[in-house]
Design an enzyme around this catalytic site. Sequence first.
Site, PDB file in Angstrom:
ATOM      1  NE  ARG A 187     -57.965  86.599 -74.731  1.00 54.66           N
ATOM      2  CZ  ARG A 187     -56.829  86.288 -74.085  1.00 54.66           C
ATOM      3  NH1 ARG A 187     -56.827  85.364 -73.158  1.00 54.66           N
ATOM      4  NH2 ARG A 187     -55.701  86.873 -74.401  1.00 54.66           N
ATOM      5  CB  SER A 230     -50.392  86.330 -74.128  1.00 54.75           C
ATOM      6  OG  SER A 230     -49.939  86.859 -72.908  1.00 54.75           O
ATOM      7  CE  LYS A 249     -52.663  87.240 -68.339  1.00 57.36           C
ATOM      8  NZ  LYS A 249     -51.909  85.987 -68.411  1.00 57.36           N
ATOM      9  NE  ARG A 266     -52.015  90.452 -71.472  1.00 53.15           N
ATOM     10  CZ  ARG A 266     -50.840  90.581 -72.038  1.00 53.15           C
ATOM     11  NH1 ARG A 266     -50.096  91.659 -71.779  1.00 53.15           N
ATOM     12  NH2 ARG A 266     -50.363  89.680 -72.856  1.00 53.15           N
ATOM     13  CG  HIS A 269     -47.868  84.079 -68.250  1.00 51.51           C
ATOM     14  ND1 HIS A 269     -47.549  84.627 -69.478  1.00 51.51           N
ATOM     15  CD2 HIS A 269     -49.211  83.908 -68.274  1.00 51.51           C
ATOM     16  CE1 HIS A 269     -48.643  84.778 -70.199  1.00 51.51           C
ATOM     17  NE2 HIS A 269     -49.666  84.351 -69.496  1.00 51.51           N
ATOM     18  CB  CYS A 276     -47.663  80.861 -77.231  1.00 52.50           C
ATOM     19  SG  CYS A 276     -46.960  82.319 -78.009  1.00 52.50           S
ATOM     20  CG  ASP A 309     -52.973  82.769 -68.016  1.00 52.17           C
ATOM     21  OD1 ASP A 309     -52.153  82.711 -68.942  1.00 52.17           O
ATOM     22  OD2 ASP A 309     -53.382  83.851 -67.551  1.00 52.17           O
ATOM     23  CE1 TYR A 362     -59.175  91.173 -73.945  1.00 51.39           C
ATOM     24  CE2 TYR A 362     -57.294  91.914 -72.667  1.00 51.39           C
ATOM     25  CZ  TYR A 362     -57.934  90.941 -73.398  1.00 51.39           C
ATOM     26  OH  TYR A 362     -57.330  89.712 -73.591  1.00 51.39           O
TER      27      TYR A 362
HETATM   28  C1  OXD Z   1     -52.847  86.758 -71.567  1.00 52.02           C
HETATM   29  C2  OXD Z   1     -54.030  86.066 -71.023  1.00 52.02           C
HETATM   30  O1  OXD Z   1     -52.984  87.808 -72.230  1.00 52.02           O
HETATM   31  O2  OXD Z   1     -53.848  85.022 -70.390  1.00 52.02           O
HETATM   32  O3  OXD Z   1     -51.733  86.259 -71.327  1.00 52.02           O
HETATM   33  O4  OXD Z   1     -55.148  86.573 -71.175  1.00 52.02           O
HETATM   34 MN    MN Z   2     -51.775  84.602 -70.013  1.00 55.15          MN
END
Ligand code: OXD
Ligand code: MN
Length: 589
Positions: free
Chosen positions: A373, A251, A209, A72, A229, A253, A280, A200
Site C-alpha cells: 500500500r 476492495s 474501515k 484485513r 464503501h 477492484c 474509498d 496492518y
Molecule cells: C480495503 C481498503 O481493504 O480500502 O477495502 O483498504
Molecule cells: Mn476499501
Amino acid sequence: MAYPTKNKKVIAFVEESAKLACPDKIVWIDGSEEQLAALRKEACETGEMLKLNQEKLPGCYYHRTAQNDVARVEDRTFICCREKENAGPTNNWMDPKEAYQMCADIARGQMKGRTMYVIPYSMGLIGSPFSKIGVEVTDSIYVVLNMAIMTRVGLACYDQLGEDGDFVKGFHAKCSVDPEKRYIMHFPEDDTIISVNSAYGGNVLLGKKCFALRIASYLGKTEGWMAEHMLILGVTFPDGRKKYVAAAFPSACGKTNLAMLIPPKHYLEKGYKIETVGDDIAWIRVGEDGRLWAVNPENGFFGVAPGTNDKSNPNALAATKKGTIFTNVAIDPADNTVWWEGLTKPAPEKLIDWLGNDWTPESGVKAAHPNSRFTAPAVNCPCLSEAFNSKEGVPLDAIIFGGRRATTTPLVYQSRNWDHGVFVGSIMSSETTAAATGATGVLRHDPMAMKPFCGYHMGDYFAHWIEMGKKVTNPPKIFNVNWFRQDANGEFLWPGFGDNMRVLEWILNRCDNAVDAQETAIGYVPYAKDIDLEGLDYSRETLESILYVDKARWSAEADEIKEFYKQFGDKLPKELSDCLATLKANCEK
Ligand code: OXD
Ligand code: MN
C-alpha cells in the site's frame, strides 16, 4: 497530569486504557508537524520505518509489516452487539461482555516498555455538522503517522467535543502480532473499537474501515444516513455542467483508479474533466433539496500499490511522490526509492523485496506484496476536487455498483428505479482479492461491496437502503458495471482504466435522459452504438458480446441469489424478493 482536553470521557478512556496496557509513557498527539517529525525520526532510529530518497520522494517513508500481518482479517473481525441476531448472518459475532474480557486479557500489560499515543481525529472536516470525532490510543508510531495522513488529526478535535461530547473510542495494541490472538472487535452500541495483535492498516487505522464503515453504518442506520464503501467523483462536461457519482466496488477492484480516471484524449480535447472527491468511503445524507449528498470522511488515500503506474493511474502515482508512507512494497537500493509489480516494465535488475530479501526478476516471487500500500495525503492528488473541502459535500446524480465478474454481468446496466437499484447492489458478487486474508479469485456475494464492513444485520441494511429511497425526492439513478469480463482464455474483454470514461458518459447521459437504452431481463442496457469507441481499436462485436444479457445464465444466477437471500429470513425486504421474482420471470420469458 496536565491534559490537552477537558473532556472527561476522553480522560477516563485514556486512563482506563493505560491502566490495562501499562505503557511506560503516554504521549498526547497534537497533530503538529514538529511532533510528527520527531516521531518519524524515532521510527527511523528504531528501524520501524526507513527514510526514502528525500530528493526523489520528499517526506516519504517505508514500512514493513510482519509476514503474517499483511491484510484485513475478516475471519477475526467481529461485531459485538448485545443480541447476536443484530449482527446478522454475514458478520462474526461475539457477546460484548465476553469480547471485552477476552481483549482485556490479551492487551493486559502489553504496552509495558512502550509508549501509548493518544490520537484525536475527525472523520470529515473538523467542525462540519456531518463529521464525527474519534480518539485512538495505540502503541504504534506507524499508526500515528498513517492516521495523520488518513484523517484530520489535531487538538481542534477536542474543542469539538467540549467537556462532555461523545466520540468513537479506539484501542489498538500491537502486542506480539500473534495471528491466533488477533481480533478486530466492534461494539456499535458503545461506539467502541478494539484491535489487538495486528499492525496492518485496514486492521489498525481505526478511523477507516472500523469507524467510517462498520461503526458509521450502524450510526447511519439509527440516525438516518448512510456510510458506504464508495468512491466519489465529479465529471465536468464541456458545457460546464457538473455531475457527481458515487461508486461501490469491493476492495482492490479499481476504486482508486476510477476515482482518478484520466479520460481518453478526445474527451480531454472536448473539455471533459474528472475530479476526485474520495476513493474509498462516502458518508451520504439527504439534503434539503431532496437529493443525496456525499462527503468523503477521509483525508488521504490508502491505495493498493501493485498495478499503479503512469498509464493506469498517473494521478495516484503523483499523489505518492511526497509525504507518503509505503508499506510492503519493494525497495530499489540503487536510489533508495520504491518499486512494485506494474510500476515500470521491465522491473529493475535488483531490488530488496517486501520481506527484506535480495530480489531479481529471476527470483520467481513477487517483489512487492500484492496488497502492498501507499498512504498518500489527498492534497497531493492533482485532480482533487475543490468539493473535497466542502462541508455539504456533493449532490449525487448516479450511484454505481460493480464487481469483478469474468462472465454473466454485462459491462453496464441501469436499474429500473431506486428499489430495483437496491436489488442490483444487494446481488453484487465479486472475486476475492489480496486485500483480505484467504484465497483470492473466489466468487462470493458482496452486497454493495459492504460484506466485510456492514456493522449490523445485512437484512436491516437492505431495509435501510429502501427507507432512504423514500426520503429522497430526487434520487440518483443506480447502475451496475463490470470492467472485468473475460474471454475463454482469461483475457480481459474491456480495456478499463481511462476508457471507463466511455461507460461513465453513457451513465451520465442516462441521468439526463439523453440516450435510449434497451430494456432487458435485468434492467436497461446500452445499445452498442451509444458507447463512444472513438480512438479505440475495439470492435462493436466484442462490445455487443459484453453487453449481451444471457437469460439462461441469469436464470441460474437468480436461483443462486434465492439461496443467498435465504439467510436473511424475514429481514429481507419484500421489495427485494419481488425484484428477484421479476428477474426470474423475465429470464423465463
Ligand atoms: C480495503 C481498503 O481493504 O480500502 O477495502 O483498504
Ligand atoms: Mn476499501
